[in-house]
Motif scaffolding. Sequence first.
Motif, PDB file in Angstrom:
ATOM      1  N   ARG A 246       0.804  -1.218   0.000  1.00 53.02           N
ATOM      2  CA  ARG A 246       0.000   0.000   0.000  1.00 53.02           C
ATOM      3  C   ARG A 246       0.835   1.265   0.000  1.00 53.02           C
ATOM      4  O   ARG A 246       0.306   2.348   0.232  1.00 53.02           O
ATOM      5  CB  ARG A 246      -0.936  -0.011   1.208  1.00 53.02           C
ATOM      6  CG  ARG A 246      -1.926  -1.148   1.203  1.00 53.02           C
ATOM      7  CD  ARG A 246      -2.953  -0.973   2.298  1.00 53.02           C
ATOM      8  NE  ARG A 246      -3.765   0.221   2.058  1.00 53.02           N
ATOM      9  CZ  ARG A 246      -4.568   0.746   2.967  1.00 53.02           C
ATOM     10  NH1 ARG A 246      -4.656   0.223   4.175  1.00 53.02           N
ATOM     11  NH2 ARG A 246      -5.283   1.816   2.674  1.00 53.02           N
ATOM     12  N   GLY A 247       2.123   1.117  -0.249  1.00 53.99           N
ATOM     13  CA  GLY A 247       2.978   2.295  -0.283  1.00 53.99           C
ATOM     14  C   GLY A 247       3.746   2.472   1.015  1.00 53.99           C
ATOM     15  O   GLY A 247       3.249   2.108   2.088  1.00 53.99           O
ATOM     16  N   GLY A 248       4.946   3.037   0.907  1.00 51.18           N
ATOM     17  CA  GLY A 248       5.787   3.195   2.091  1.00 51.18           C
ATOM     18  C   GLY A 248       6.074   1.839   2.696  1.00 51.18           C
ATOM     19  O   GLY A 248       6.547   0.925   2.018  1.00 51.18           O
ATOM     20  N   SER A 249       5.797   1.685   3.984  1.00 48.97           N
ATOM     21  CA  SER A 249       6.004   0.397   4.647  1.00 48.97           C
ATOM     22  C   SER A 249       4.668  -0.242   5.021  1.00 48.97           C
ATOM     23  O   SER A 249       4.589  -1.070   5.930  1.00 48.97           O
ATOM     24  CB  SER A 249       6.858   0.592   5.899  1.00 48.97           C
ATOM     25  OG  SER A 249       6.222   1.489   6.779  1.00 48.97           O
ATOM     26  N   ARG A 250       3.623   0.124   4.302  1.00 54.14           N
ATOM     27  CA  ARG A 250       2.286  -0.353   4.646  1.00 54.14           C
ATOM     28  C   ARG A 250       1.871  -1.519   3.759  1.00 54.14           C
ATOM     29  O   ARG A 250       2.059  -1.490   2.544  1.00 54.14           O
ATOM     30  CB  ARG A 250       1.263   0.773   4.507  1.00 54.14           C
ATOM     31  CG  ARG A 250       1.508   1.956   5.425  1.00 54.14           C
ATOM     32  CD  ARG A 250       0.449   3.023   5.173  1.00 54.14           C
ATOM     33  NE  ARG A 250       0.441   3.446   3.778  1.00 54.14           N
ATOM     34  CZ  ARG A 250      -0.619   3.974   3.175  1.00 54.14           C
ATOM     35  NH1 ARG A 250      -1.757   4.087   3.811  1.00 54.14           N
ATOM     36  NH2 ARG A 250      -0.529   4.371   1.925  1.00 54.14           N
ATOM     37  N   TYR A 251       1.295  -2.513   4.400  1.00 52.19           N
ATOM     38  CA  TYR A 251       0.777  -3.686   3.713  1.00 52.19           C
ATOM     39  C   TYR A 251      -0.602  -4.035   4.271  1.00 52.19           C
ATOM     40  O   TYR A 251      -0.897  -3.761   5.429  1.00 52.19           O
ATOM     41  CB  TYR A 251       1.703  -4.892   3.911  1.00 52.19           C
ATOM     42  CG  TYR A 251       3.063  -4.707   3.297  1.00 52.19           C
ATOM     43  CD1 TYR A 251       4.104  -4.134   4.020  1.00 52.19           C
ATOM     44  CD2 TYR A 251       3.304  -5.108   1.986  1.00 52.19           C
ATOM     45  CE1 TYR A 251       5.353  -3.963   3.447  1.00 52.19           C
ATOM     46  CE2 TYR A 251       4.553  -4.944   1.410  1.00 52.19           C
ATOM     47  CZ  TYR A 251       5.567  -4.367   2.143  1.00 52.19           C
ATOM     48  OH  TYR A 251       6.800  -4.196   1.572  1.00 52.19           O
ATOM     49  N   LEU A 252      -1.400  -4.680   3.446  1.00 54.99           N
ATOM     50  CA  LEU A 252      -2.703  -5.176   3.858  1.00 54.99           C
ATOM     51  C   LEU A 252      -2.709  -6.684   3.667  1.00 54.99           C
ATOM     52  O   LEU A 252      -2.432  -7.168   2.571  1.00 54.99           O
ATOM     53  CB  LEU A 252      -3.815  -4.539   3.025  1.00 54.99           C
ATOM     54  CG  LEU A 252      -5.246  -4.997   3.333  1.00 54.99           C
ATOM     55  CD1 LEU A 252      -5.626  -4.560   4.747  1.00 54.99           C
ATOM     56  CD2 LEU A 252      -6.213  -4.405   2.309  1.00 54.99           C
ATOM     57  N   TRP A 253      -3.026  -7.408   4.744  1.00 54.83           N
ATOM     58  CA  TRP A 253      -3.046  -8.868   4.698  1.00 54.83           C
ATOM     59  C   TRP A 253      -4.476  -9.386   4.602  1.00 54.83           C
ATOM     60  O   TRP A 253      -5.388  -8.853   5.244  1.00 54.83           O
ATOM     61  CB  TRP A 253      -2.409  -9.438   5.966  1.00 54.83           C
ATOM     62  CG  TRP A 253      -0.928  -9.307   6.046  1.00 54.83           C
ATOM     63  CD1 TRP A 253      -0.219  -8.267   6.567  1.00 54.83           C
ATOM     64  CD2 TRP A 253       0.038 -10.267   5.585  1.00 54.83           C
ATOM     65  NE1 TRP A 253       1.135  -8.515   6.465  1.00 54.83           N
ATOM     66  CE2 TRP A 253       1.325  -9.744   5.873  1.00 54.83           C
ATOM     67  CE3 TRP A 253      -0.057 -11.517   4.985  1.00 54.83           C
ATOM     68  CZ2 TRP A 253       2.501 -10.431   5.555  1.00 54.83           C
ATOM     69  CZ3 TRP A 253       1.119 -12.198   4.672  1.00 54.83           C
ATOM     70  CH2 TRP A 253       2.379 -11.652   4.956  1.00 54.83           C
ATOM     71  N   GLY A 254      -4.636 -10.463   3.852  1.00 60.12           N
ATOM     72  CA  GLY A 254      -5.881 -11.200   3.867  1.00 60.12           C
ATOM     73  C   GLY A 254      -5.924 -12.125   5.066  1.00 60.12           C
ATOM     74  O   GLY A 254      -4.945 -12.290   5.795  1.00 60.12           O
ATOM     75  N   GLN A 255      -7.051 -12.795   5.248  1.00 57.53           N
ATOM     76  CA  GLN A 255      -7.274 -13.577   6.459  1.00 57.53           C
ATOM     77  C   GLN A 255      -6.710 -14.985   6.392  1.00 57.53           C
ATOM     78  O   GLN A 255      -6.658 -15.660   7.400  1.00 57.53           O
ATOM     79  CB  GLN A 255      -8.779 -13.651   6.786  1.00 57.53           C
ATOM     80  CG  GLN A 255      -9.542 -14.761   6.072  1.00 57.53           C
ATOM     81  CD  GLN A 255      -9.792 -14.480   4.603  1.00 57.53           C
ATOM     82  OE1 GLN A 255      -9.319 -13.513   4.022  1.00 57.53           O
ATOM     83  NE2 GLN A 255     -10.570 -15.351   3.968  1.00 57.53           N
ATOM     84  N   GLY A 256      -6.281 -15.440   5.232  1.00 61.60           N
ATOM     85  CA  GLY A 256      -5.721 -16.784   5.126  1.00 61.60           C
ATOM     86  C   GLY A 256      -6.752 -17.817   4.721  1.00 61.60           C
ATOM     87  O   GLY A 256      -7.922 -17.743   5.119  1.00 61.60           O
ATOM     88  N   THR A 257      -6.303 -18.777   3.928  1.00 60.75           N
ATOM     89  CA  THR A 257      -7.161 -19.879   3.514  1.00 60.75           C
ATOM     90  C   THR A 257      -6.340 -21.171   3.561  1.00 60.75           C
ATOM     91  O   THR A 257      -5.190 -21.193   3.129  1.00 60.75           O
ATOM     92  CB  THR A 257      -7.763 -19.632   2.107  1.00 60.75           C
ATOM     93  OG1 THR A 257      -8.662 -20.683   1.767  1.00 60.75           O
ATOM     94  CG2 THR A 257      -6.690 -19.502   1.041  1.00 60.75           C
TER      95      THR A 257
END
Length: 115
Positions: free
Chosen positions: A98-109
């Motif tokens: 998401r830019g810089g040091s930002r990430y978005l994680w999903g919940q896992g499957t």
Amino acid sequence: VQLQASGGGLVQAGGSLGLSCTASGVIFSFNTLDWYRQAPGKERELVASITGGGTTTYSDSVNGRFKISRDNGKSTAYLAMNNLKPEDTAVYYCRLYRGGSRYLWGQGTQVTVSS
């Protein structure tokens, strides 16, 4: 803001599965999407990545068997897994930069491959 992973399941060795990862409320098209996995008792490992422009990379353990792709119009990435092995058993996560040091994680499957 959400990343939703789906498509896991149980398959026999040598079989195939497909995973999906859909983003909502976040810019998807320009950002790299990664698939990670974590097996019981092991660290989370990077499996495959795809840039916004479609450049792909794979770990040695899945190269030639897995294929990552994306449909920016649907804000969705995919992981096609073929010739699955018992050692591919793990919880699979998607992660969106998401830019810089930002990430978005999903919940896992969960993916389980029986021998």
